[in-house]
Design an enzyme around this catalytic site. Structure first.
Site, PDB file in Angstrom:
ATOM      1  N   CYS A  79      -1.620  -9.545  -8.130  1.00 29.83           N
ATOM      2  CA  CYS A  79      -2.191 -10.704  -7.456  1.00 29.83           C
ATOM      3  C   CYS A  79      -2.306 -10.361  -5.971  1.00 29.83           C
ATOM      4  O   CYS A  79      -1.310 -10.339  -5.250  1.00 29.83           O
ATOM      5  CB  CYS A  79      -1.286 -11.910  -7.693  1.00 29.83           C
ATOM      6  N   CYS A 123       0.847  -1.189   0.000  1.00 33.14           N
ATOM      7  CA  CYS A 123       0.000   0.000   0.000  1.00 33.14           C
ATOM      8  C   CYS A 123       0.883   1.240   0.000  1.00 33.14           C
ATOM      9  O   CYS A 123       1.821   1.352   0.796  1.00 33.14           O
ATOM     10  CB  CYS A 123      -0.908  -0.010   1.230  1.00 33.14           C
TER      11      CYS A 123
END
Length: 185
Positions: free
Chosen positions: A171, A148
């Site tokens: 993924c 993130c």
């Protein structure tokens, strides 16, 4: 057996009575809101915001206090959920995906595709700053870890075997994502 049933009934009824005593309704409100933060309200996590993109610098000790144990294991210790078990690996509902730790906007559902790998897969991120990368040489292979961009939490990995137009496959672990359907906005 009767005692066990009574115990579980009390576990359900006591919070219901507390909510009613506080003047709050235990029923869902039909009031529509445009504030995304109200859709995924995480009062135990003061770092969660769908609107604030300020980079966070939070210690792992603090994350451990505010994240559920399974989310902490994936997002702070780079654990991986088992394939075909996460709630988003095989969905096609329209909406937006956010970081489960901090609320950072990560992906739009239009970038999601069926990769059949057992984890939700996307061909592009929401914006250039929503996800950052680092080399991951664990498990005896070279991979690119996706983190993130706001909180640095582990989301999954990036591969070069995705569809056009990018050829990328983000993924992701379902548990690292929160989702808000377009119909809920």
């Amino acid at each position: 057996m009767k005692t066990k049933t009574q115990f579980f009934s009390l576990c359900f009824l006591i919070p219901l009575f507390i909510l009613q005593a506080c003047g709050q309704s235990a029923k869902k409100s039909n009031t529509k809101t445009t504030n995304i933060e109200n859709k995924i309200h995480k009062p135990e996590n003061p770092y969660y915001s769908n609107t604030d993109s300020t980079k966070l610098n939070v210690t792992d000790t603090e994350w451990k206090k505010v994240l559920p144990e399974d989310v902490y294991a994936v997002m702070r210790e780079a654990d991986t959920e088992r394939p075909f078990t996460g709630k988003y690996w095989n969905t096609d509902e329209k909406g937006t995906y956010y970081c489960a730790s901090c609320g950072n906007k990560l992906f739009k559902s239009g970038a999601k595709f069926a990769s059949s790998c057992g984890w939700p897969s996307f061909f592009e991120q929401e914006n250039k700053k929503s996800i950052v990368y680092k080399n991951d040489n664990s498990l005896g292979m070279e991979r690119i870890e996706a983190l993130c961009g706001r909180c640095g939490g582990h989301l999954g990995h990036l591969f070069d075997d995705g569809p056009a137009p990018t050829g990328k496959r983000y993924c992701m672990n379902s548990i690292a994502l929160d989702f808000i359907a377009d119909s809920q906005k």
